[in-house]
Scaffold this motif. Structure first.
Motif, PDB file in Angstrom:
ATOM      1  N   PHE A  27      -9.921 -19.798  -6.002  1.00  0.00           N
ATOM      2  CA  PHE A  27     -11.295 -20.299  -5.959  1.00  0.00           C
ATOM      3  C   PHE A  27     -11.843 -20.251  -4.533  1.00  0.00           C
ATOM      4  O   PHE A  27     -13.003 -19.928  -4.306  1.00  0.00           O
ATOM      5  N   ALA A  28     -10.971 -20.575  -3.568  1.00  0.00           N
ATOM      6  CA  ALA A  28     -11.378 -20.515  -2.164  1.00  0.00           C
ATOM      7  C   ALA A  28     -11.651 -19.070  -1.745  1.00  0.00           C
ATOM      8  O   ALA A  28     -12.594 -18.793  -0.998  1.00  0.00           O
ATOM      9  N   LEU A  29     -10.843 -18.146  -2.242  1.00  0.00           N
ATOM     10  CA  LEU A  29     -11.043 -16.723  -1.952  1.00  0.00           C
ATOM     11  C   LEU A  29     -12.396 -16.259  -2.497  1.00  0.00           C
ATOM     12  O   LEU A  29     -13.132 -15.522  -1.838  1.00  0.00           O
ATOM     13  N   LYS A  30     -12.704 -16.720  -3.708  1.00  0.00           N
ATOM     14  CA  LYS A  30     -13.972 -16.335  -4.334  1.00  0.00           C
ATOM     15  C   LYS A  30     -15.157 -16.901  -3.557  1.00  0.00           C
ATOM     16  O   LYS A  30     -16.149 -16.204  -3.315  1.00  0.00           O
ATOM     17  N   ARG A  31     -15.036 -18.180  -3.144  1.00  0.00           N
ATOM     18  CA  ARG A  31     -16.119 -18.803  -2.373  1.00  0.00           C
ATOM     19  C   ARG A  31     -16.330 -18.088  -1.038  1.00  0.00           C
ATOM     20  O   ARG A  31     -17.448 -18.001  -0.543  1.00  0.00           O
ATOM     21  N   ALA A  32     -15.244 -17.591  -0.463  1.00  0.00           N
ATOM     22  CA  ALA A  32     -15.334 -16.901   0.835  1.00  0.00           C
ATOM     23  C   ALA A  32     -15.839 -15.464   0.691  1.00  0.00           C
ATOM     24  O   ALA A  32     -16.070 -14.797   1.694  1.00  0.00           O
ATOM     25  N   GLY A  33     -15.997 -14.989  -0.550  1.00  0.00           N
ATOM     26  CA  GLY A  33     -16.497 -13.638  -0.767  1.00  0.00           C
ATOM     27  C   GLY A  33     -15.484 -12.557  -0.460  1.00  0.00           C
ATOM     28  O   GLY A  33     -15.852 -11.436  -0.080  1.00  0.00           O
ATOM     29  N   ILE A  34     -14.198 -12.872  -0.655  1.00  0.00           N
ATOM     30  CA  ILE A  34     -13.144 -11.911  -0.325  1.00  0.00           C
ATOM     31  C   ILE A  34     -13.108 -10.779  -1.355  1.00  0.00           C
ATOM     32  O   ILE A  34     -13.081 -11.012  -2.568  1.00  0.00           O
ATOM     33  N   LEU A  35     -13.128  -9.564  -0.858  1.00  0.00           N
ATOM     34  CA  LEU A  35     -13.005  -8.372  -1.701  1.00  0.00           C
ATOM     35  C   LEU A  35     -11.529  -8.095  -1.928  1.00  0.00           C
ATOM     36  O   LEU A  35     -10.772  -7.879  -0.977  1.00  0.00           O
ATOM     37  N   GLY A  36     -11.098  -8.138  -3.201  1.00  0.00           N
ATOM     38  CA  GLY A  36      -9.707  -7.859  -3.539  1.00  0.00           C
ATOM     39  C   GLY A  36      -9.464  -6.379  -3.752  1.00  0.00           C
ATOM     40  O   GLY A  36     -10.399  -5.584  -3.882  1.00  0.00           O
ATOM     41  N   MET A  37      -8.194  -6.013  -3.827  1.00  0.00           N
ATOM     42  CA  MET A  37      -7.833  -4.599  -3.930  1.00  0.00           C
ATOM     43  C   MET A  37      -8.333  -3.959  -5.227  1.00  0.00           C
ATOM     44  O   MET A  37      -8.862  -2.841  -5.210  1.00  0.00           O
ATOM     45  N   ASN A  38      -8.187  -4.649  -6.341  1.00  0.00           N
ATOM     46  CA  ASN A  38      -8.611  -4.066  -7.616  1.00  0.00           C
ATOM     47  C   ASN A  38     -10.118  -3.825  -7.641  1.00  0.00           C
ATOM     48  O   ASN A  38     -10.585  -2.760  -8.066  1.00  0.00           O
ATOM     49  N   ARG A  39     -10.892  -4.809  -7.194  1.00  0.00           N
ATOM     50  CA  ARG A  39     -12.344  -4.645  -7.165  1.00  0.00           C
ATOM     51  C   ARG A  39     -12.736  -3.531  -6.191  1.00  0.00           C
ATOM     52  O   ARG A  39     -13.624  -2.742  -6.470  1.00  0.00           O
ATOM     53  N   ARG A  40     -12.052  -3.498  -5.036  1.00  0.00           N
ATOM     54  CA  ARG A  40     -12.338  -2.435  -4.073  1.00  0.00           C
ATOM     55  C   ARG A  40     -12.114  -1.063  -4.705  1.00  0.00           C
ATOM     56  O   ARG A  40     -12.943  -0.154  -4.578  1.00  0.00           O
ATOM     57  N   ASN A  41     -10.970  -0.902  -5.368  1.00  0.00           N
ATOM     58  CA  ASN A  41     -10.609   0.397  -5.934  1.00  0.00           C
ATOM     59  C   ASN A  41     -11.570   0.851  -7.026  1.00  0.00           C
ATOM     60  O   ASN A  41     -11.941   2.029  -7.088  1.00  0.00           O
ATOM     61  N   VAL A  42     -11.972  -0.095  -7.891  1.00  0.00           N
ATOM     62  CA  VAL A  42     -12.806   0.266  -9.046  1.00  0.00           C
ATOM     63  C   VAL A  42     -14.295   0.268  -8.705  1.00  0.00           C
ATOM     64  O   VAL A  42     -15.004   1.245  -8.952  1.00  0.00           O
ATOM     65  N   ALA A  43     -14.774  -0.841  -8.133  1.00  0.00           N
ATOM     66  CA  ALA A  43     -16.216  -1.025  -7.944  1.00  0.00           C
ATOM     67  C   ALA A  43     -16.773  -0.314  -6.722  1.00  0.00           C
ATOM     68  O   ALA A  43     -17.977  -0.024  -6.677  1.00  0.00           O
ATOM     69  N   TYR A  44     -15.921  -0.002  -5.742  1.00  0.00           N
ATOM     70  CA  TYR A  44     -16.456   0.584  -4.512  1.00  0.00           C
ATOM     71  C   TYR A  44     -15.863   1.960  -4.207  1.00  0.00           C
ATOM     72  O   TYR A  44     -16.596   2.949  -4.149  1.00  0.00           O
ATOM     73  N   ILE A  45     -14.553   2.060  -4.095  1.00  0.00           N
ATOM     74  CA  ILE A  45     -13.976   3.386  -3.858  1.00  0.00           C
ATOM     75  C   ILE A  45     -14.217   4.290  -5.071  1.00  0.00           C
ATOM     76  O   ILE A  45     -14.691   5.419  -4.935  1.00  0.00           O
ATOM     77  N   GLY A  46     -13.895   3.782  -6.258  1.00  0.00           N
ATOM     78  CA  GLY A  46     -14.053   4.591  -7.461  1.00  0.00           C
ATOM     79  C   GLY A  46     -15.492   4.945  -7.776  1.00  0.00           C
ATOM     80  O   GLY A  46     -15.783   6.053  -8.237  1.00  0.00           O
ATOM     81  N   GLN A  47     -16.416   4.026  -7.531  1.00  0.00           N
ATOM     82  CA  GLN A  47     -17.821   4.250  -7.885  1.00  0.00           C
ATOM     83  C   GLN A  47     -18.585   5.061  -6.843  1.00  0.00           C
ATOM     84  O   GLN A  47     -19.458   5.854  -7.192  1.00  0.00           O
ATOM     85  N   TYR A  48     -18.256   4.862  -5.556  1.00  0.00           N
ATOM     86  CA  TYR A  48     -19.078   5.465  -4.507  1.00  0.00           C
ATOM     87  C   TYR A  48     -18.430   6.638  -3.766  1.00  0.00           C
ATOM     88  O   TYR A  48     -19.089   7.290  -2.962  1.00  0.00           O
ATOM     89  N   ASN A  49     -17.152   6.899  -4.038  1.00  0.00           N
ATOM     90  CA  ASN A  49     -16.473   8.008  -3.370  1.00  0.00           C
ATOM     91  C   ASN A  49     -16.028   9.067  -4.380  1.00  0.00           C
ATOM     92  O   ASN A  49     -15.085   8.833  -5.148  1.00  0.00           O
ATOM     93  N   LYS A  50     -16.689  10.199  -4.382  1.00  0.00           N
ATOM     94  CA  LYS A  50     -16.286  11.294  -5.267  1.00  0.00           C
ATOM     95  C   LYS A  50     -14.951  11.865  -4.781  1.00  0.00           C
ATOM     96  O   LYS A  50     -14.801  12.179  -3.604  1.00  0.00           O
ATOM     97  N   ARG A  51     -14.019  12.009  -5.681  1.00  0.00           N
ATOM     98  CA  ARG A  51     -12.690  12.510  -5.307  1.00  0.00           C
ATOM     99  C   ARG A  51     -12.759  13.916  -4.727  1.00  0.00           C
ATOM    100  O   ARG A  51     -11.926  14.297  -3.904  1.00  0.00           O
ATOM    101  N   SER A  52     -13.739  14.686  -5.147  1.00  0.00           N
ATOM    102  CA  SER A  52     -13.870  16.052  -4.632  1.00  0.00           C
ATOM    103  C   SER A  52     -14.176  16.083  -3.141  1.00  0.00           C
ATOM    104  O   SER A  52     -13.983  17.110  -2.473  1.00  0.00           O
ATOM    105  N   LEU A  53     -14.644  14.932  -2.604  1.00  0.00           N
ATOM    106  CA  LEU A  53     -14.994  14.860  -1.179  1.00  0.00           C
ATOM    107  C   LEU A  53     -13.845  14.328  -0.320  1.00  0.00           C
ATOM    108  O   LEU A  53     -13.945  14.347   0.906  1.00  0.00           O
ATOM    109  N   TYR A  54     -12.779  13.857  -0.944  1.00  0.00           N
ATOM    110  CA  TYR A  54     -11.665  13.284  -0.182  1.00  0.00           C
ATOM    111  C   TYR A  54     -11.078  14.223   0.876  1.00  0.00           C
ATOM    112  O   TYR A  54     -10.706  13.769   1.963  1.00  0.00           O
ATOM    113  N   PRO A  55     -10.958  15.535   0.578  1.00  0.00           N
ATOM    114  CA  PRO A  55     -10.385  16.431   1.596  1.00  0.00           C
ATOM    115  C   PRO A  55     -11.133  16.418   2.924  1.00  0.00           C
ATOM    116  O   PRO A  55     -10.555  16.739   3.960  1.00  0.00           O
ATOM    117  N   LEU A  56     -12.408  16.037   2.901  1.00  0.00           N
ATOM    118  CA  LEU A  56     -13.179  15.994   4.150  1.00  0.00           C
ATOM    119  C   LEU A  56     -12.642  14.943   5.100  1.00  0.00           C
ATOM    120  O   LEU A  56     -12.804  15.061   6.323  1.00  0.00           O
TER     121      LEU A  56
END
Length: 326
Positions: A7-36
């Motif tokens: 609950f303290a983590l949530k109040r502090a607005g901490i971005l967890g690994m799962n959310r980072r991977n799905v909501a931000y890396i997965g949504q905003y980074n096209k895998r085809s661009l990774y080699p760059l």
């Protein structure tokens, strides 16, 4: 800084690994661009095209037989760095700071032979340090000259600055200072000190080592609250330009300050770690959501930087390092 519960983590607005991977890396980074960004040589060549300053490339080694000519390639340079193009986490980087006859002096002061250097390059080509163990390319580049203004803030290694860029906006930053425990490398997991930086000013907000708040560098005893990064706006603009350069929406940009050349881009990361939140003593999530809610995005890197400095900059009066809130 410690968070006692989820609950303290949530109040502090901490971005967890799962959310980072799905909501931000997965949504905003096209895998085809990774080699760059996964290939440092491609990143360097792309940066030069966009006039983003990088350490000067002295040469590359692609085939095993080319290693025999390396001594000729660096004959006019007393210092240089050897890196794997596809390495990560600082693995496989060999820093040469001087010569002793035909031998080379490492940053630690130890001396290695030409054969040692050739063996290291052979390991790079074989993929010993690359992502997935795939065959790699050796990069030889000009060594960064340590800026005197960072004296005492790092042990042996050059401190670097990690700036998280989301949709072209700088949202969080930290300075990573090498220590004896980290073996002169700017790696927080190995014991480097992470110093959270105010987006508006580049000054120190908070500092941690092994997740614990510290006020002084453990090896030099230099007070970390003295840190204020010079050329800060230029650094943010350089980092923000990397979004236009790669079209990756969520990236970590690693920069250094060279004594003569000013801010330089070292590398980019399409999967930046989350420890920057610990260094800053606050979470990424509110800032990411703030950018997502913008009705109109700013077109230029300069405009995006000015907006972020105003939106995410912190008050002038803050508690001293080591006395941050929980």
């Amino acid at each position: 800084m410690k968070w006692a519960s989820p609950f303290a983590l949530k109040r502090a607005g901490i971005l967890g690994m799962n959310r980072r991977n799905v909501a931000y890396i997965g949504q905003y980074n096209k895998r085809s661009l990774y080699p760059l960004v996964d290939n440092k040589l491609k990143t360097k060549l792309l940066a030069e095209k966009y006039q983003v300053t990088v350490p000067r490339l002295l040469g590359t080694v692609v085939q095993q037989h080319e290693i025999e000519h390396v001594a000729e390639l660096v004959t006019n340079y007393a210092s240089f760095a050897i890196k794997p193009a596809k390495g990560s986490g600082g693995k496989g980087i060999l820093v040469i700071t001087g010569r002793q006859g035909d031998d080379y002096v490492k940053a630690s002061g130890s001396v290695i032979t030409q054969e040692d250097v050739k063996r290291h390059m052979t390991n790079i080509l074989a993929g010993l340090y690359s992502l997935g163990g795939k065959p790699d390319v050796v990069i030889i580049e000009e060594l960064i000259e340590f800026d005197d203004r960072f004296d005492g803030f790092s042990f042996q290694g050059v401190p670097d600055i990690r700036i998280i860029i989301f949709q072209g906006y700088p949202v969080m930053a930290m300075l990573r200072c090498a220590t004896r425990a980290s073996d002169g490398k700017a790696n927080l997991h190995q014991g480097a000190v992470g110093v959270g930086l105010d987006i508006a000013t580049g000054r120190c907000l908070n500092a941690v080592q092994f997740g614990e708040v510290v006020s002084h560098h453990p090896d030099t005893n230099r007070a970390l609250n003295e840190i204020k990064i010079p050329y800060w706006t230029e650094m943010l603009e350089l980092a923000a330009t990397c979004y236009d350069m790669t079209d990756l929406g969520y990236i970590g940009t690693d920069l250094v300050l060279d004594k003569n050349k000013g801010p330089l881009l070292l590398e980019l990361n399409a999967r930046p770690g989350l420890s920057i939140q610990v260094a800053n003593g606050c979470g990424l999530l509110p800032r990411l959501r703030h950018i997502e809610k913008l009705k109109r995005r700013h077109s230029s890197a300069k405009e995006r930087v000015l907006y972020a400095m105003d939106a995410f900059g912190l008050p002038d009066e803050l508690p001293p390092v080591g006395q941050t809130g929980s």
